[in-house]
Scaffold this motif. Structure first.
Motif: not given
Length: 554
Positions: A225-229, A233-236, A287-291
């Motif tokens: 999960y990151s801004d470049s996904e 999975n995009d963070t926002m 950022a690893v699990t999305g929790e």
């Protein structure tokens, strides 16, 4: 015709879905973004109702005779009254726009200036007695540009270097009370993401702002999960679909004291009507699990460094000092009106990040009334009274000391040594490399001390041991902080060449060619170097030798 009508409504559904997917407005009546989404959707529905009927479009072909007696076909709306739904929807949209406009107006600073002034409270303190003495071992010296320059040099050490870049976040945080800038790797483009997203992002960069030492940290588990996904999975987007009604800002990258990666999204609520969004908590995204985990302001974990944005802090402090006596006082008499200066920077104190800026009068010149220190996790505001020069005046004074070299001063760092305030300024050349440093007396900015070595500069002014900073200079000039390689040998052949106005000596020794550039700091014996002389030096980039010495024969 019914198929045509269904197509129009389908296209509307597509447009609304695309708008929501891209802009992600919260479904919350306290959000202006929600009302803009509702108005544009309602407006499109009204247009469809206006131009269509249950049997087809509300158009008819009309044939007229032109001035040249030719038949001309045109289209016009069919006669007849609008449907009740169209009329009521149009009135509702107009009423909603008027209500929203009225709410925005009555909650502006013109009508609620004193309320805006009371959002934050300011604790008054004396700089010499209350401002913390600067700890050299935790002095945050690297600016964002220098951190990026150092961090980017490590990209070539990873696997699949062509697939990733380093994000330009370089967010300033503290790890174990030490100031760092951290930034995750990111996919270079959609096609790189398509190839690698199942494996995730396995690295982030952290740069020590005191020593200049950078590290490419390999994670035990990759980030998914990151801004470049892309997609969910995009963070926002991940947070929006998990919290569809919550108002939050763009997530920012941080790591905890154990080095685990997270994205921190500040949660907001309007302070006045639908205006003036203010933080009320944070959402922490693993950022690893999305929790995720939501926290109220008083529950935010200590390792989270940045809850309040710089814009929020500066705006609230300006409101406090500007509107104490109402709005019209700022226009006419300006009695007691103060404001922050145009620049700000950050200081690491303990495990927290503080924003500092200066307070000056409404008719400011090159002086200020004191310094504001704001905890970026709690927004505690302290005003340290001290009549001093502004940052811009200090920068100009530092540049004036080396004006013949044309160096440009970076944003100063505020430091306190022996109860005295200084601006620590880095001076860069046109290539963005730090060439020298200056300590400017904050109370008398014409007093400037310049030195090419930062550790020597601080020791020279304060008498303190600053050896912990000795490795920073080479980092800032873009040179490697890796283990120094000492070259010794005998001159077997010697030549010189002028390059960009400087003499470069070419030394052949043991089958290799080394280069030494003549500078003001070169040893006086360099012009007399000859074949047969013994020499030593530190190996630098492109086979240049630094700290070149001629070894005297016994």
């Amino acid at each position: 015709m019914k198929k045509w009508i269904w197509l129009v409504w389908f296209l509307l559904l597509v447009e609304v879905s695309v708008y929501y997917w891209i802009n992600l407005p919260p479904f919350n009546v306290m959000s202006m973004a929600f009302w803009l989404f509702a108005l544009q959707t309602g407006g499109l529905v009204w247009l469809i109702l206006l131009f269509t009927t249950s049997t087809g479009p509300r158009f008819e072909r009309v044939t007229r005779m032109s001035g040249r007696q030719r038949q001309v076909d045109s289209f016009q709306l069919k006669g007849g009254t609008l449907s009740p739904l169209t009329r009521y929807l149009g009135r509702a949209l107009l009423a909603l726009m008027l209500i929203l406009g009225l709410l925005l107006v009555i909650h502006t600073r013109i009508f609620r200036a004193k309320d805006y002034a009371q959002v934050v409270s300011v604790t008054e303190a004396d700089f010499k007695e209350d401002f913390p003495e600067t700890d050299i071992s935790k002095l945050a010296l690297l600016d964002r540009t220098s951190a990026e320059k150092i961090g980017d040099t490590y990209l070539g050490t990873i696997d699949k270097v062509s697939q990733f870049g380093i994000s330009d976040d370089y967010r300033q945080i503290t790890i174990g009370e030490q100031p760092y800038r951290v930034s995750p790797l990111e996919y270079k483009n959609f096609w790189k993401w398509l190839t690698n997203h199942q494996d995730g992002i396995s690295y982030y960069v952290k740069v020590n702002q005191t020593t200049g030492k950078a590290e490419l940290v390999k994670l035990k588990e990759s980030m998914h999960y990151s801004d470049s996904e892309y997609f969910l999975n995009d963070t926002m987007r991940h947070l929006r679909f998990k919290y569809p009604t919550v108002l939050f800002g763009k997530p920012s990258f941080e790591v905890d004291d154990e080095g685990n990666p997270y994205y921190i999204a500040t949660e907001y609520a309007p302070k006045f009507g639908l205006s003036s969004q203010d933080p009320i908590g944070v959402i922490v995204l693993n950022a690893v699990t999305g929790e995720t985990q939501r926290y109220q302001l008083e529950q935010v974990p200590d390792w989270v460094d940045r809850v309040f944005s710089a814009d929020n802090v500066i705006t609230r402090v300006n409101d406090h000092y500007t509107y104490q006596k109402g709005f019209w006082n700022t226009i006419f008499s300006q009695t007691g009106v103060k404001k922050t200066t145009d620049s700000y920077n950050y200081i690491a104190i303990g495990s927290d990040i503080y924003l500092y800026t200066e307070i000056t009068s409404a008719t400011a010149d090159s002086s200020n009334l004191g310094f504001i220190l704001v905890n970026m996790r709690t927004r505690q505001v302290t005003n340290y009274k001290l009549a001093s020069a502004t940052e811009s005046a200090a920068q100009a004074s530092a540049e004036g000391e080396v004006q013949e070299k044309g160096y440009e001063a970076t944003a100063p760092s505020l430091v306190k040594f022996a109860d005295k305030a200084y601006y620590l300024v880095s001076l860069k050349d046109d290539a963005g490399l730090v060439k020298t440093y200056a300590l400017v007396d904050a109370e008398d900015y014409q007093q400037v001390t310049v030195n090419n070595d930062l550790a020597n500069l601080i020791a020279q002014v304060t008498g303190e041991d600053a050896s912990s900073l000795s490795s920073l200079s080479s980092s800032l000039t873009g040179e490697s902080t890796a283990e120094t390689i000492i070259i010794t040998g005998q001159v077997e052949a010697l030549g010189t060449q002028m390059i960009s106005g400087s003499t470069v000596y070419y030394i052949s020794s043991s089958g290799k060619i080394y280069k030494v550039k003549a500078t003001e700091d070169s040893i006086d014996q360099l012009p007399f170097l000859k074949v047969g002389d013994q020499f030593s030096g530190e190996l630098s980039k492109n086979n240049y030798l630094k700290n070149f010495k001629i070894i005297e024969s016994e």
